[in-house]
Motif scaffolding. Structure first.
Motif, PDB file in Angstrom:
ATOM      1  N   SER A  35       0.885   9.215  -6.171  1.00  0.00           N
ATOM      2  CA  SER A  35       0.930  10.594  -5.682  1.00  0.00           C
ATOM      3  C   SER A  35       1.465  11.564  -6.729  1.00  0.00           C
ATOM      4  N   GLY A  36       2.267  11.047  -7.666  1.00  0.00           N
ATOM      5  CA  GLY A  36       2.915  11.921  -8.636  1.00  0.00           C
ATOM      6  C   GLY A  36       4.114  12.659  -8.077  1.00  0.00           C
ATOM      7  N   GLN A  37       4.504  12.330  -6.836  1.00  0.00           N
ATOM      8  CA  GLN A  37       5.649  12.973  -6.190  1.00  0.00           C
ATOM      9  C   GLN A  37       6.664  11.894  -5.821  1.00  0.00           C
ATOM     10  N   ASP A  55       0.830  -1.202   0.000  1.00  0.00           N
ATOM     11  CA  ASP A  55       0.000   0.000   0.000  1.00  0.00           C
ATOM     12  C   ASP A  55       0.868   1.256   0.000  1.00  0.00           C
ATOM     13  N   ALA A  56       1.999   1.205   0.709  1.00  0.00           N
ATOM     14  CA  ALA A  56       2.923   2.344   0.709  1.00  0.00           C
ATOM     15  C   ALA A  56       3.458   2.601  -0.690  1.00  0.00           C
ATOM     16  N   VAL A  57       3.832   1.546  -1.390  1.00  0.00           N
ATOM     17  CA  VAL A  57       4.332   1.677  -2.760  1.00  0.00           C
ATOM     18  C   VAL A  57       3.263   2.294  -3.657  1.00  0.00           C
ATOM     19  N   GLU A  58       2.052   1.782  -3.553  1.00  0.00           N
ATOM     20  CA  GLU A  58       0.950   2.297  -4.377  1.00  0.00           C
ATOM     21  C   GLU A  58       0.669   3.760  -4.064  1.00  0.00           C
ATOM     22  N   THR A  59       0.721   4.105  -2.775  1.00  0.00           N
ATOM     23  CA  THR A  59       0.478   5.490  -2.363  1.00  0.00           C
ATOM     24  C   THR A  59       1.464   6.450  -3.020  1.00  0.00           C
ATOM     25  N   VAL A  60       2.735   6.079  -3.019  1.00  0.00           N
ATOM     26  CA  VAL A  60       3.755   6.944  -3.610  1.00  0.00           C
ATOM     27  C   VAL A  60       3.615   7.004  -5.122  1.00  0.00           C
ATOM     28  N   VAL A 117      10.177  12.703  -5.382  1.00  0.00           N
ATOM     29  CA  VAL A 117      11.340  13.286  -4.704  1.00  0.00           C
ATOM     30  C   VAL A 117      10.876  14.437  -3.813  1.00  0.00           C
ATOM     31  N   LEU A 118      11.236  14.393  -2.508  1.00  0.00           N
ATOM     32  CA  LEU A 118      10.931  15.443  -1.547  1.00  0.00           C
ATOM     33  C   LEU A 118       9.463  15.869  -1.609  1.00  0.00           C
ATOM     34  N   GLY A 119       8.590  14.882  -1.524  1.00  0.00           N
ATOM     35  CA  GLY A 119       7.160  15.139  -1.539  1.00  0.00           C
ATOM     36  C   GLY A 119       6.528  14.952  -0.166  1.00  0.00           C
ATOM     37  N   ASN A 120       5.226  14.600  -0.181  1.00  0.00           N
ATOM     38  CA  ASN A 120       4.473  14.506   1.062  1.00  0.00           C
ATOM     39  C   ASN A 120       4.970  13.381   1.981  1.00  0.00           C
ATOM     40  N   SER A 121       5.467  12.291   1.408  1.00  0.00           N
ATOM     41  CA  SER A 121       5.919  11.182   2.243  1.00  0.00           C
ATOM     42  C   SER A 121       7.171  11.540   3.025  1.00  0.00           C
ATOM     43  N   VAL A 122       8.107  12.234   2.367  1.00  0.00           N
ATOM     44  CA  VAL A 122       9.310  12.688   3.075  1.00  0.00           C
ATOM     45  C   VAL A 122       8.925  13.683   4.163  1.00  0.00           C
ATOM     46  N   ALA A 180      10.626   6.724   2.318  1.00  0.00           N
ATOM     47  CA  ALA A 180      10.028   7.555   3.361  1.00  0.00           C
ATOM     48  C   ALA A 180       8.638   7.053   3.729  1.00  0.00           C
ATOM     49  N   GLU A 181       7.855   6.692   2.727  1.00  0.00           N
ATOM     50  CA  GLU A 181       6.496   6.214   3.004  1.00  0.00           C
ATOM     51  C   GLU A 181       6.520   4.871   3.731  1.00  0.00           C
ATOM     52  N   ILE A 182       7.429   3.991   3.336  1.00  0.00           N
ATOM     53  CA  ILE A 182       7.567   2.710   4.046  1.00  0.00           C
ATOM     54  C   ILE A 182       7.998   2.957   5.486  1.00  0.00           C
TER      55      ILE A 182
END
Length: 369
Positions: free
Chosen positions: A29-31, A21-26, A33-38, A237-239
């Motif tokens: 997201s279209g981001q 799910d983390a992989v799918e989320t990223v 590098v240095l996006g919402n997950s970071v 970062a999301e993981i």
């Protein structure tokens, strides 16, 4: 079944749905590098440690490199640390042109002998770099007194001590800044490389953010001080955000494994880990000692048990650091430990049955070596 010191597959099977799910989320997201997950991970990691800033980077070595640079350490400066550590601790010092200065470690806990530090301080000393090795913290109060007396900042190497505590303080919150690794084997690990440096100092945090992004304030801004391309990927970062919510469970799982080793091997002549008063150990690795180490490791292969040594070669005696001039015998405790220490399997998902197999095999081998 082959038994090794670490196996991520059991953890992956337990967390597979969340990881996917983390992989799918990223990816959606279209981001990348240095996006919402970071940003989210940095905020949550700061909150976990009770600090103001987390600056995530691409690996633990760069967390130290950037941490030292952000503290103002540069070419020709000296950094006091230990040789009984993973080579990247010292490589990071060397990368910025600084000079590693070693003190020995205690024979019972394998950690920095703080009593040796002050004698090594010179006008060139610009940082102290204690390593919270194997999962427990260095004795920080006397080290901080030395640092304060000489006006020298402390950068904690916390690569092996996620969630460890020292007299109630969490590792990484006792110095000016602290560096972490998220290599997959760590107590908090990504599915690849990753790292972070934490601090509550605004100036240091600003330096770190510039240094991890070429030296720029923002995208394609003016380079103030040439920096690095050292950004943590959004995917890792999301993981890590997901896994951070389970960090205390990982630490407790490791303590449970350590307790079973104590119960199963405490009456043998194997030297088991010592936990210092006031420390909450997280057992990144379960390091034991025996003068017949090599024979034990070799004999255990017949049981399909394959063990690691952390670390078989002290950094000061490795070829790449002969330039520092440390002769054999210069750090006697470190050199003695390198001939005796080895690691038993340690990870929070280690099955009880597998651990019982290891304990039984170790007991049989100890009776014959």
């Amino acid at each position: 079944m082959v038994t090794r010191v670490w196996d991520y597959m059991l953890e992956y099977e337990q967390e597979r749905e969340d990881i996917h799910d983390a992989v799918e989320t990223v990816f959606r997201s279209g981001q990348l590098v240095l996006g919402n997950s970071v940003r989210g991970f940095e905020e949550e990691y700061s909150a976990y440690h009770g600090v103001d800033h987390t600056i995530s980077v691409d690996n633990g070595t760069n967390a130290i490199v950037l941490g030292l640079r952000a503290l103002g350490v540069g070419p020709g400066d000296e950094v006091i640390t230990v040789s009984n550590t993973a080579a990247p601790t010292v490589i990071a010092i060397d990368q910025i042109g600084a000079i590693p200065v070693f003190v020995d470690v205690h024979e019972d806990d394998y950690l920095m002998d703080v009593g040796q530090v002050e004698a090594k301080i010179t006008p060139k000393t610009k940082a102290l770099l204690p390593v919270h090795l194997y999962g427990q913290c260095v004795d920080m109060a006397p080290l901080q007194e030395i640092a304060d007396r000489h006006g020298i900042p402390i950068l904690e190497d916390c690569a092996q001590s996620h969630a460890a505590r020292h007299h109630g303080k969490i590792a990484g919150t006792m110095g000016k800044a602290a560096a972490f690794s998220f290599y997959p084997t760590k107590v908090l690990g990504a599915y690849g490389d990753g790292g972070a440096t934490i601090t509550s100092d605004e100036e240091i945090a600003g330096n770190l953010r510039r240094l991890r992004y070429y030296g720029m304030e923002t995208t394609y801004f003016v380079v103030s001080t040439p920096g690095h391309n050292a950004r943590l990927d959004e995917l890792h970062a999301e993981i890590l955000r997901r896994k951070l919510t389970r960090l205390d469970d990982y630490a407790q799982g490791r303590r449970d494994v350590a307790q079973r080793y104590l119960e199963g091997l405490g009456d043998t002549d194997l030297v088991l880990p010592k936990v210092n008063p006031g420390n909450e150990h997280v057992y990144y690795v379960y390091v034991v000692r025996h003068p017949k180490r090599d024979a034990i490791i070799e004999a255990l292969k017949a049981y399909d048990i394959h063990l690691n040594i952390s670390y078989p070669w002290p950094v000061h005696r490795q070829t790449g650091f002969h330039k520092l001039g440390y002769e054999e015998g210069s750090l006697p405790v470190t050199e003695k430990l390198a001939k005796e220490i080895f690691s038993l399997p340690m990870y929070p998902t280690l099955p009880i049955g597998t651990q019982e197999k290891v304990i039984a095999a170790v007991r049989e081998v100890l009776a014959t070596v």
